[in-house]
Design a protein around this motif. Structure first.
Motif: not given
Length: 224
Positions: A170-176, A178-191
């Motif tokens: 949550k701390s690392d993704l704070q302020g970002m 996302f256009v849709d759920d797929d973008a959230v999933i992709q960023n979490v996987r990369e993190w």
């Protein structure tokens, strides 16, 4: 009489005998009358019968249902709970109907998974079963040489994902944004993919300490 009332009602609804018997089986289980008996009642009600009570009739009492036979049947069941009605009848030299009456009305047994068991457990029965289960469990644990650990109170603070992983994510993704759920999933996987191996090891190593804190707090919220 209750079942006869149900049969009469379903007959008036034009439900066929097979379906009536099936419904009674689902509702009453072993208390359900035989298909032949259900068919006879259906026939009587279709012919205009209104009374739902059995008509009184003389019947010769069964001389085979005696205390010695009841006691013997109980002993045979306790020796082998998988005995069938026919086998019990042969061993007692009495009819199948007499055995059924003894099981149902005198010993109050019913079949569960092909075994005869009491219909209801008394407090003594429950206590005995608990003692046997506890003894068996402890003997098994000793045989396996497993150590017993004090079970901590349930708390989400004991889940590594809650007390370690999600907070940092949550701390690392704070302020970002996302256009849709797929973008959230992709960023979490990369993190997750970019975290060093010792990151996850650290979270696991923190669990015993977290466990102790939770036990000391009696399951209350654990502050970091």
């Amino acid at each position: 009489m209750e079942q006869c009332i149900v049969i009469k009602f379903l007959v008036e609804e034009n439900v066929p005998p097979d379906e009536i018997h099936h419904r009674l089986q689902q509702q009453y289980g072993e208390e359900c009358p035989s298909w032949t008996r259900v068919f006879e009642w259906c026939k009587c009600f279709r012919e205009g019968r209104e009374c739902v009570e059995n008509e009184p009739h003389d019947r010769r009492p069964r001389t085979s249902i005696t205390k010695p036979n009841i006691d013997r049947a109980d002993a045979l069941i306790r020796e082998n709970r998988r005995n069938t009605i026919k086998e019990l009848g042969a061993m007692l030299s009495i009819s199948v109907g007499s055995v059924e009456d003894i099981m149902k009305y005198h010993l109050h047994y019913r079949k569960v998974n092909a075994q005869w068991v009491p219909r209801t457990l008394t407090d003594v029965n429950k206590m005995v079963r608990m003692q046997v289960a506890t003894k068996t469990r402890m003997e098994t644990l000793r045989k396996l040489k497993w150590n017993l650990l004090t079970h901590p109170p349930y708390s989400p603070d004991l889940a590594p994902s809650d007390f370690y992983l999600f907070g940092r994510l949550k701390s690392d993704l704070q302020g970002m944004q996302f256009v849709d759920d797929d973008a959230v999933i992709q960023n979490v996987r990369e993190w997750i993919h970019h975290q060093p191996q010792n990151f996850f090891e650290k979270g696991t190593r923190m669990l015993p300490e977290r466990w102790k804190k939770c036990v000391d707090c009696r399951g209350e919220y654990v502050e970091d």
